[in-house]
Design a protein around this motif. Structure first.
Motif, PDB file in Angstrom:
ATOM      1  N   GLY A  48      -1.788   8.474   7.941  1.00  0.00           N
ATOM      2  CA  GLY A  48      -1.331   7.374   8.787  1.00  0.00           C
ATOM      3  C   GLY A  48      -1.338   7.709  10.271  1.00  0.00           C
ATOM      4  O   GLY A  48      -1.110   6.840  11.100  1.00  0.00           O
ATOM      5  N   MET A  74       4.259  -5.737   6.427  1.00  0.00           N
ATOM      6  CA  MET A  74       4.239  -6.310   5.080  1.00  0.00           C
ATOM      7  C   MET A  74       5.332  -7.375   4.942  1.00  0.00           C
ATOM      8  O   MET A  74       6.011  -7.439   3.919  1.00  0.00           O
ATOM      9  N   GLU A  76       5.273 -10.441   4.368  1.00  0.00           N
ATOM     10  CA  GLU A  76       5.134 -11.458   3.323  1.00  0.00           C
ATOM     11  C   GLU A  76       5.279 -10.874   1.916  1.00  0.00           C
ATOM     12  O   GLU A  76       5.011 -11.559   0.945  1.00  0.00           O
ATOM     13  N   TYR A  77       5.656  -9.627   1.865  1.00  0.00           N
ATOM     14  CA  TYR A  77       5.751  -8.979   0.555  1.00  0.00           C
ATOM     15  C   TYR A  77       7.142  -8.400   0.322  1.00  0.00           C
ATOM     16  O   TYR A  77       7.883  -8.133   1.264  1.00  0.00           O
ATOM     17  N   ASP A  78       7.434  -8.199  -0.950  1.00  0.00           N
ATOM     18  CA  ASP A  78       8.641  -7.450  -1.310  1.00  0.00           C
ATOM     19  C   ASP A  78       8.207  -6.066  -1.734  1.00  0.00           C
ATOM     20  O   ASP A  78       7.204  -5.919  -2.425  1.00  0.00           O
ATOM     21  N   LEU A  79       8.988  -5.085  -1.337  1.00  0.00           N
ATOM     22  CA  LEU A  79       8.680  -3.718  -1.768  1.00  0.00           C
ATOM     23  C   LEU A  79       9.172  -3.568  -3.202  1.00  0.00           C
ATOM     24  O   LEU A  79      10.368  -3.610  -3.471  1.00  0.00           O
ATOM     25  N   GLU A  80       8.232  -3.459  -4.102  1.00  0.00           N
ATOM     26  CA  GLU A  80       8.539  -3.446  -5.528  1.00  0.00           C
ATOM     27  C   GLU A  80       8.950  -2.050  -5.993  1.00  0.00           C
ATOM     28  O   GLU A  80       9.817  -1.879  -6.837  1.00  0.00           O
ATOM     29  N   TYR A  81       8.291  -1.062  -5.439  1.00  0.00           N
ATOM     30  CA  TYR A  81       8.473   0.320  -5.913  1.00  0.00           C
ATOM     31  C   TYR A  81       8.022   1.249  -4.791  1.00  0.00           C
ATOM     32  O   TYR A  81       7.011   0.968  -4.146  1.00  0.00           O
ATOM     33  N   ALA A  82       8.786   2.316  -4.547  1.00  0.00           N
ATOM     34  CA  ALA A  82       8.422   3.190  -3.423  1.00  0.00           C
ATOM     35  C   ALA A  82       8.561   4.656  -3.785  1.00  0.00           C
ATOM     36  O   ALA A  82       9.573   5.090  -4.331  1.00  0.00           O
ATOM     37  N   GLU A  83       7.521   5.409  -3.485  1.00  0.00           N
ATOM     38  CA  GLU A  83       7.570   6.861  -3.656  1.00  0.00           C
ATOM     39  C   GLU A  83       7.514   7.562  -2.316  1.00  0.00           C
ATOM     40  O   GLU A  83       7.714   8.760  -2.233  1.00  0.00           O
ATOM     41  N   TYR A  84       7.165   6.811  -1.300  1.00  0.00           N
ATOM     42  CA  TYR A  84       7.225   7.405   0.027  1.00  0.00           C
ATOM     43  C   TYR A  84       7.749   6.376   1.007  1.00  0.00           C
ATOM     44  O   TYR A  84       7.801   5.185   0.725  1.00  0.00           O
ATOM     45  N   GLU A  85       8.134   6.876   2.139  1.00  0.00           N
ATOM     46  CA  GLU A  85       8.836   6.069   3.113  1.00  0.00           C
ATOM     47  C   GLU A  85       8.159   6.312   4.459  1.00  0.00           C
ATOM     48  O   GLU A  85       7.613   7.372   4.693  1.00  0.00           O
TER      49      GLU A  85
END
Lengths: 133, 157
Positions: A48, A74, A76-85
């Motif tokens: 990144g 993002m 317009e989206y919901d964060l469904e699942y996260a492994e990094y921040e």
């Protein structure tokens, strides 16, 4: 014992424009450090980070690498699942060898910092120009 | 109040209690500020999944990969990502002082909350971040069902 008089040198460190948010988290990137007789090669995973968002500073024998990350928008989206921040990168190293400051190369390739530190004479404060790719 | 018979036991109990509290604090902290697993992470690459009603976006931190070495496949609601990260070629006589970066093959399988239209999946790799856009299959989208009102007198038609 008399105190040694020292000239105090004011180092004006030029930082890039104030970071957009100071509350962002800072992470230590994973690194590989490889040494040959002539140079030290540092590889750091900084996904990144663009070339222009990279900062490399060598002060005496202390090497600091920093990278800022542009987070995707993002809304317009919901964060469904996260492994990094999201966050920025910073890591500081103390180098055992003297480095030839005029021939340091720093380049970002696909989110990996390739930093070449040729070994050489006595260390001084110096800002490393970042090669634009 | 009774003195504890075995003071060290009492101390151990207190230590355990402190540990428990600390873990509890960490757990709470992690809930609010999830800690980013770094190079210790068990699974490579780390993924984030974003969704809305129409599509999902999966982002993966994959620094230093050749995009042509990535293999993406979609089956109904499952995305599979495979690839390999090889070590950089080292000059003669080079030795590692530190080695933390992931190396080797990886495979991740993700189940999304809906079926995917595999023909419309797009993937894009920039600055070491892979972004995959996965549109929801038309057949999977919720259909709006018209509700017909009953007769005005309220009797069943």
């Amino acid at each position: 014992m008399t105190e040694e008089t020292r000239a105090i040198q004011v180092q004006q460190e030029q930082r890039p424009a104030v970071r957009e948010s100071r509350s962002r988290r800072v992470f230590a990137p994973a690194v590989d450090i490889v040494e040959t007789n002539d140079e030290i090669l540092v590889l750091a995973d900084m996904p990144g980070v663009r070339q222009e968002d990279l900062e490399v500073v060598l002060e005496k024998n202390v090497l600091t690498i920093r990278g800022t990350v542009q987070m995707p928008h993002m809304q317009e989206y919901d964060l469904e699942y996260a492994e990094y921040e999201g966050g920025d990168y910073e890591r500081i190293f103390t180098l055992a060898d003297d480095i030839d400051r005029d021939h340091i190369e720093a380049e970002m390739k696909h989110g990996v910092l390739h930093l070449r530190l040729p070994k050489a004479g006595p260390a001084r404060i110096r800002r490393i120009p970042v090669k634009t790719g | 109040m009774l003195e504890p018979l075995f003071p060290w036991r009492e101390m151990r109990r207190m230590e355990r209690e402190m540990d428990r509290m600390q873990r509890e604090m960490e757990r709470m902290f992690d809930t609010f500020f999830p800690r980013r697993r770094r190079w210790m992470e068990v699974e490579f690459p780390p993924l984030n999944i974003w969704t809305n009603n129409d599509q999902a976006v999966v982002t993966a931190e994959l620094p230093g990969i050749k995009p042509e070495e990535l293999e993406l496949s979609v089956n109904n609601d499952t995305l599979i990502l495979r690839g390999k990260r090889v070590a950089n070629d080292l000059p003669e006589g080079a030795r590692y002082q530190r080695r933390e970066r992931f190396q080797g093959e990886f495979a991740r399988s993700l189940q999304l909350p809906f079926a995917i239209d595999a023909d419309k999946v797009e993937a894009h790799y920039e600055n070491g971040v892979l972004t995959i856009t996965l549109p929801r299959a038309e057949a999977d989208k919720p259909k709006r069902i018209a509700v017909h009102a009953a007769e005005s007198n309220g009797k069943e038609g």
